[in-house]
Motif scaffolding. Structure first.
Motif, short mmCIF file in Angstrom:
data_model
loop_
_atom_site.label_atom_id
_atom_site.label_comp_id
_atom_site.label_asym_id
_atom_site.label_seq_id
_atom_site.Cartn_x
_atom_site.Cartn_y
_atom_site.Cartn_z
N CYS A 71 34.35 -50.44 91.74
CA CYS A 71 33.29 -49.51 92.13
C CYS A 71 33.88 -48.17 92.57
O CYS A 71 35.09 -48.03 92.71
N SER A 72 32.98 -47.21 92.80
CA SER A 72 33.40 -45.90 93.30
C SER A 72 34.54 -45.32 92.47
O SER A 72 35.53 -44.82 93.00
N ASN A 73 34.39 -45.41 91.15
CA ASN A 73 35.37 -44.88 90.20
C ASN A 73 36.76 -45.46 90.39
O ASN A 73 37.77 -44.78 90.24
N GLY A 74 36.80 -46.75 90.74
CA GLY A 74 38.08 -47.45 90.87
C GLY A 74 38.62 -47.50 92.28
O GLY A 74 39.64 -48.16 92.53
N ALA A 75 37.95 -46.85 93.23
CA ALA A 75 38.47 -46.81 94.61
C ALA A 75 38.16 -48.08 95.38
O ALA A 75 38.81 -48.34 96.40
N VAL A 76 37.18 -48.86 94.94
CA VAL A 76 36.81 -50.09 95.64
C VAL A 76 36.86 -51.25 94.64
O VAL A 76 36.15 -51.25 93.64
N HIS A 77 37.72 -52.21 94.91
CA HIS A 77 37.91 -53.39 94.06
C HIS A 77 37.21 -54.57 94.74
O HIS A 77 37.55 -54.93 95.86
N ILE A 78 36.24 -55.15 94.06
CA ILE A 78 35.46 -56.27 94.61
C ILE A 78 35.93 -57.58 94.02
O ILE A 78 36.12 -57.71 92.81
N ASP A 79 36.10 -58.57 94.88
CA ASP A 79 36.19 -59.97 94.45
C ASP A 79 34.76 -60.47 94.36
O ASP A 79 34.07 -60.61 95.37
N VAL A 80 34.29 -60.72 93.14
CA VAL A 80 32.88 -61.03 92.93
C VAL A 80 32.49 -62.34 93.60
O VAL A 80 31.42 -62.45 94.21
N ALA A 81 33.33 -63.36 93.51
CA ALA A 81 33.00 -64.66 94.09
C ALA A 81 32.87 -64.57 95.62
O ALA A 81 31.97 -65.18 96.21
N ARG A 82 33.74 -63.80 96.24
CA ARG A 82 33.69 -63.64 97.70
C ARG A 82 32.69 -62.57 98.13
O ARG A 82 32.35 -62.46 99.30
N ASP A 83 32.23 -61.76 97.17
CA ASP A 83 31.26 -60.69 97.42
C ASP A 83 31.75 -59.74 98.51
O ASP A 83 31.03 -59.39 99.45
N GLU A 84 33.02 -59.33 98.38
CA GLU A 84 33.58 -58.41 99.36
C GLU A 84 34.73 -57.64 98.72
O GLU A 84 35.32 -58.07 97.74
N PRO A 85 35.05 -56.47 99.28
CA PRO A 85 36.16 -55.70 98.74
C PRO A 85 37.50 -56.33 99.08
O PRO A 85 37.69 -56.83 100.19
N VAL A 86 38.41 -56.30 98.14
CA VAL A 86 39.77 -56.78 98.39
C VAL A 86 40.76 -55.62 98.45
O VAL A 86 41.89 -55.79 98.90
#
Length: 266
Positions: A71-86
């Motif tokens: 997200c945010s043009n690559g600035a925020v990487h989400i772990d989809v299963a955990r539903d949180e940024p890593v």
């Protein structure tokens, strides 16, 4: 496309103008093609300028329950299963706000508070219905690091904004403009969709030639240059189309689905 196993193993998909027309749902055909790619074992990575909060509904609409999203043009990487940024790539927005105010005194700014909402110095076009929306002054807005600073010039044109931005230099930061209207997005220097995808590709041990990216906007430039095979949407600006290996049909004509169906037929 020369890919291992006959199909792409890492598929980066932009959202607005690519997976869907902004304000409209994802079509059944596009969603079906994405599902088949996931079922075949491909890493489908939603890769967007949207915030974490506004990306979540897209992941839900696609039925993606694990894997990765950027997200945010690559600035925020989400772990989809955990539903949180890593991983969050933040920067100090204060120098950029000061430099942009010199060029555009009436510019309205907004910063992302990851997973919380948006802080802004005024009202601007856009969708902020998800999460908190707090009006603050420039000092408060600039007080904390953020992965993304947006600026909107309410009384200006995109052409004039681009002309003035030629003189903008902020150490440690870089910017990209939008396709529609006088918008600018500032992030940490070097962070882009392509940069984040390369980090993910390396972590997943996917060969470069097995990567596919589909996008339509100026914030997709680095992603299209990164991909083993790049596709620009038919609704993309000409400057984006020339960067891609091919041009798909328009978002309204299910261009993403038609590309994916080559490897993941219905």
């Amino acid at each position: 496309m020369d890919v291992v196993g006959g199909g792409p193993r890492l598929i980066a998909l932009d959202v607005d103008g690519t997976l869907l027309e902004t304000g409209s749902p994802i079509s059944e055909r596009v969603a079906g093609a994405v599902h088949r790619a996931v079922d075949a074992g491909a890493h489908v990575v939603v890769t967007t300028g949207r915030t974490l909060l506004t990306t979540r509904p897209v992941l839900e609409e696609l039925g993606l329950v694990d894997g990765h999203a950027l997200c945010s043009n690559g600035a925020v990487h989400i772990d989809v299963a955990r539903d949180e940024p890593v991983a969050v790539q933040s920067f100090d927005p204060a120098p950029a706000v000061a430099a942009l105010r010199e060029l555009f005194p009436d510019m309205i700014f907004a910063v992302e508070k990851v997973g919380v909402g948006t802080w802004a110095t005024g009202s601007s076009p856009g969708e902020f219905s998800i999460g908190d929306y707090l009006l603050v002054d420039h000092g408060e807005l600039s007080r904390e690091p953020t992965p993304r600073l947006n600026g909107w010039w309410p009384d200006g044109s995109l052409e004039e904004m681009l002309r003035q931005l030629k003189s903008l230099y902020v150490p440690g930061a870089s910017w990209v403009h939008g396709e529609f209207g006088p918008w600018v997005t500032v992030s940490r220097r070097g962070v882009s969709k392509g940069w984040a995808l390369e980090r993910l590709r390396t972590a997943l041990c996917v060969p470069h030639e097995a990567t596919l990216a589909i996008g339509d906007g100026y914030n997709d430039r680095e992603m299209l240059r990164w991909a083993g095979h790049s596709v620009a949407m038919g609704n993309s600006p000409d400057e984006i189309k020339v960067l891609a290996d091919e041009v798909a049909d328009d978002v309204r004509d299910d261009g993403v689905a038609k590309v994916l169906e080559r490897w993941f037929p219905g």
